[in-house]
Design a protein around this motif. Structure first.
Motif, PDB file in Angstrom:
ATOM      1  N   SER A 159      89.414  10.115 -13.182  1.00  0.00           N
ATOM      2  CA  SER A 159      88.483   8.989 -13.290  1.00  0.00           C
ATOM      3  C   SER A 159      87.554   9.140 -14.485  1.00  0.00           C
ATOM      4  O   SER A 159      87.218   8.162 -15.159  1.00  0.00           O
ATOM      5  N   GLY A 160      87.131  10.368 -14.767  1.00  0.00           N
ATOM      6  CA  GLY A 160      86.281  10.594 -15.927  1.00  0.00           C
ATOM      7  C   GLY A 160      86.987  10.257 -17.227  1.00  0.00           C
ATOM      8  O   GLY A 160      86.410   9.635 -18.134  1.00  0.00           O
ATOM      9  N   ARG A 214      72.983   7.675 -12.326  1.00  0.00           N
ATOM     10  CA  ARG A 214      73.086   8.855 -11.467  1.00  0.00           C
ATOM     11  C   ARG A 214      71.718   9.393 -11.074  1.00  0.00           C
ATOM     12  O   ARG A 214      71.572  10.012 -10.007  1.00  0.00           O
ATOM     13  N   ARG A 215      70.733   9.180 -11.935  1.00  0.00           N
ATOM     14  CA  ARG A 215      69.395   9.707 -11.633  1.00  0.00           C
ATOM     15  C   ARG A 215      68.636   8.852 -10.619  1.00  0.00           C
ATOM     16  O   ARG A 215      67.570   9.258 -10.136  1.00  0.00           O
ATOM     17  N   LEU A 216      69.168   7.698 -10.279  1.00  0.00           N
ATOM     18  CA  LEU A 216      68.536   6.874  -9.251  1.00  0.00           C
ATOM     19  C   LEU A 216      68.798   7.473  -7.872  1.00  0.00           C
ATOM     20  O   LEU A 216      69.813   8.150  -7.657  1.00  0.00           O
ATOM     21  N   PRO A 217      67.908   7.252  -6.912  1.00  0.00           N
ATOM     22  CA  PRO A 217      68.133   7.767  -5.547  1.00  0.00           C
ATOM     23  C   PRO A 217      69.456   7.241  -4.974  1.00  0.00           C
ATOM     24  O   PRO A 217      69.722   6.032  -5.019  1.00  0.00           O
ATOM     25  N   LEU A 233      81.381   7.172  -8.979  1.00  0.00           N
ATOM     26  CA  LEU A 233      80.693   8.207  -9.750  1.00  0.00           C
ATOM     27  C   LEU A 233      81.142   9.594  -9.324  1.00  0.00           C
ATOM     28  O   LEU A 233      81.371  10.471 -10.169  1.00  0.00           O
ATOM     29  N   ASP A 234      81.257   9.811  -8.025  1.00  0.00           N
ATOM     30  CA  ASP A 234      81.661  11.132  -7.535  1.00  0.00           C
ATOM     31  C   ASP A 234      83.067  11.490  -8.000  1.00  0.00           C
ATOM     32  O   ASP A 234      83.348  12.644  -8.345  1.00  0.00           O
ATOM     33  N   ARG A 235      83.973  10.535  -8.031  1.00  0.00           N
ATOM     34  CA  ARG A 235      85.339  10.808  -8.513  1.00  0.00           C
ATOM     35  C   ARG A 235      85.328  11.154  -9.998  1.00  0.00           C
ATOM     36  O   ARG A 235      86.070  12.037 -10.444  1.00  0.00           O
ATOM     37  N   GLY A 238      83.968  14.747 -10.463  1.00  0.00           N
ATOM     38  CA  GLY A 238      84.672  15.788  -9.733  1.00  0.00           C
ATOM     39  C   GLY A 238      84.047  16.171  -8.418  1.00  0.00           C
ATOM     40  O   GLY A 238      84.408  17.209  -7.842  1.00  0.00           O
ATOM     41  N   ASP A 239      83.135  15.352  -7.890  1.00  0.00           N
ATOM     42  CA  ASP A 239      82.509  15.652  -6.599  1.00  0.00           C
ATOM     43  C   ASP A 239      83.301  15.101  -5.428  1.00  0.00           C
ATOM     44  O   ASP A 239      82.979  15.393  -4.271  1.00  0.00           O
ATOM     45  N   GLU A 240      84.324  14.314  -5.704  1.00  0.00           N
ATOM     46  CA  GLU A 240      85.187  13.764  -4.644  1.00  0.00           C
ATOM     47  C   GLU A 240      86.639  13.903  -5.090  1.00  0.00           C
ATOM     48  O   GLU A 240      86.993  13.616  -6.233  1.00  0.00           O
TER      49      GLU A 240
END
Length: 515
Positions: A159-160, A214-217, A233-235, A238-240
């Protein structure tokens, strides 16, 4: 892991120029096949692709005329009278992506299709192709030959890489893994599919890049814009974990290509045929195979006198190969000798026979296999230029008569192969000695003191070896063969007829020399 993303931002325009030029250009002009610059050199006219009566894509000439994406088709036509407008063809776009995927298989079996591009995982292929830069350059070069223009980017995640490829503001195609997060943070928000309906809202709060988002809550982002934004965003970071559906090549290779114009020159056909060879190369690579026989079909334009006709052009290789340049060379040699019976409007390439083949060995010194491959390619090129019957080899036949047991046959002839197998089965394993030089016609010898004479009286060393065969074709041979030696220590192969006849002299004949 290293992912490479290929984004085709002008895919609808590329496919329109590839498949619809016949309706725009001079039907007799086949020079359009000699270039891969599909935007300017092929057509000197403004071209737009419309979807639902709105301009979606336009070439450089259309932009110069003031046409922009999102403009209505009627407004675009009002700006220039030379405008060529085509509806978007999703089937042709899918076909173009399929061709690009087949070419990508040349570099890795891990290919994923996207609606406007594809993804490739190439970490295991870096050493084979001498680095990512070589993969990228060869990949883009092949896509240009296919008539496609791509934007390339890489990242540790699929995805990145895809997000980076959609941006036209990236400076470095390849980045270090530790800099991947920073590179993604700098991307504009419009590359994210999940925020397309929220771009104005995010811009109002000063959020214009992925890093700012990404810096938003996270809780607030999920509540206002949906959880899919966080998942995308997570994909990318690499967080998902991502699950991919790999592209699967067809079981058999039978590809077609509609030519942009009526082609009356065989030289122009080679450029189009190479597009099909690029796809064939990837198809063979993923199957760890090489092609032993291919057929290029030339489909001709129908006329009033005759219906649609086709010309097959079959090439049988001495050694299986998947080398694009070698196959292109063989096709060139055959096409040069071909006289077209009518203009060609479509070509098709079919792999008739394939064989398993491992990856090429990068040995330092030549081996027997590499020498055999070089000889085989020379033979194939000679056959393509001179014809199969003009290149011949010595072959053994199942016949005890020496003059009938060896003959010249066309190389790689299937009939010759069957005869060779029969000869191997019928001839004894412990065959008697045979001379290295066999005379085309036996030479009659005289006798002196009841001994055969050749430069001097001959001494019989071994024999007799009785050969009696040929009754089935009325060329009966009844002979007793001997190995003889003269005073010069030369070894000769002589025979004596078993049926004596005064008309043929002594009955002794010289048939060959031992080296």
């Amino acid at each position: 892991m290293l992912w490479i993303a290929l984004h085709l931002p002008q895919l609808p325009l590329d496919t329109a120029l590839r498949f619809r030029l016949r309706h725009l250009s001079d039907p007799a002009d086949s020079s359009i096949l000699e270039s891969t610059d599909a935007y300017d050199s092929l057509l000197d006219k403004p071209v737009v692709i419309c979807e639902r009566k709105l301009v979606g894509w336009c070439n450089q000439r259309a932009e110069e005329a003031g046409i922009r994406p999102g403009m209505s088709e009627s407004s675009a036509r009002a700006l220039t009278g030379e405008l060529q407008a085509f509806p978007r063809d999703l089937d042709q776009e899918a076909q173009a992506l399929h061709e690009a995927a087949l070419w990508s298989l040349h570099f890795t079996p891990h290919v994923v299709l996207r609606p406007s591009g594809l993804l490739m995982e190439v970490a295991a292929s870096l050493r084979l192709f001498n680095g990512a830069q070589n993969i990228a350059s060869n990949l883009l070069s092949g896509l240009l030959e296919l008539g496609l223009h791509a934007r390339l980017a890489s990242a540790p995640t699929a995805s990145g890489a895809w997000l980076r490829a959609q941006s036209d503001q990236i400076n470095d195609v390849f980045i270090a893994p530790e800099l991947a997060d920073t590179a993604l943070d700098e991307l504009p928000l419009h590359v994210l599919d999940s925020v397309q309906t929220h771009l104005e809202t995010l811009a109002d709060i000063g959020c214009r890049t992925i890093g700012q988002l990404r810096r938003l809550p996270r809780a607030g982002v999920a509540r206002r814009f949906g959880k899919e934004v966080l998942r995308e965003l997570d994909r990318a970071y690499g967080d998902e974990t991502e699950a991919h559906q790999w592209f699967e090549a067809p079981i058999v290779f039978d590809a077609k290509l509609e030519l942009p114009a009526r082609v009356e020159s065989t030289e122009a056909l080679l450029f189009a045929a190479r597009r099909l060879l690029l796809q064939l190369s990837g198809w063979l690579a993923v199957r760890h195979a090489a092609v032993a026989s291919i057929t290029l079909w030339l489909h001709h334009e129908s006329t009033r006198q005759r219906d649609h006709r086709s010309t097959p052009l079959t090439i049988v290789l001495g050694m299986p190969s998947r080398d694009i340049d070698h196959l292109t060379l063989l096709l060139r040699e055959r096409l040069v000798q071909l006289d077209l019976i009518a203009p060609v409007i479509e070509i098709a390439l079919k792999a008739d026979q394939i064989a398993e083949q491992a990856a090429p060995n990068t040995e330092l010194f030549p081996t027997a296999a590499s020498d055999a491959e070089t000889t085989g390619r020379l033979i194939e090129r000679l056959q393509s230029r001179l014809g199969n019957e003009a290149v011949r080899q010595l072959a053994m036949f199942a016949d005890h008569r020496p003059e009938k047991s060896i003959a010249t046959t066309a190389i790689n002839s299937r009939q010759n192969t069957r005869r060779n197998k029969q000869a191997d089965n019928l001839l004894p394993h412990a065959a008697p000695a045979r001379p290295t030089w066999l005379l085309q016609q036996p030479q009659a010898l005289i006798t002196r003191q009841h001994k055969p004479f050749y430069q001097s009286p001959l001494t019989l060393l071994t024999g007799p070896e009785r050969i009696e065969a040929g009754w089935w074709d009325d060329e009966l041979a009844a002979r007793d063969y001997f190995i003889a030696q003269n005073e010069n220590n030369a070894l000769l192969w002589i025979f004596r007829l078993r049926t004596m006849n005064k008309e043929i002299g002594s009955g002794w004949f010289l048939h060959g020399f031992f080296g």
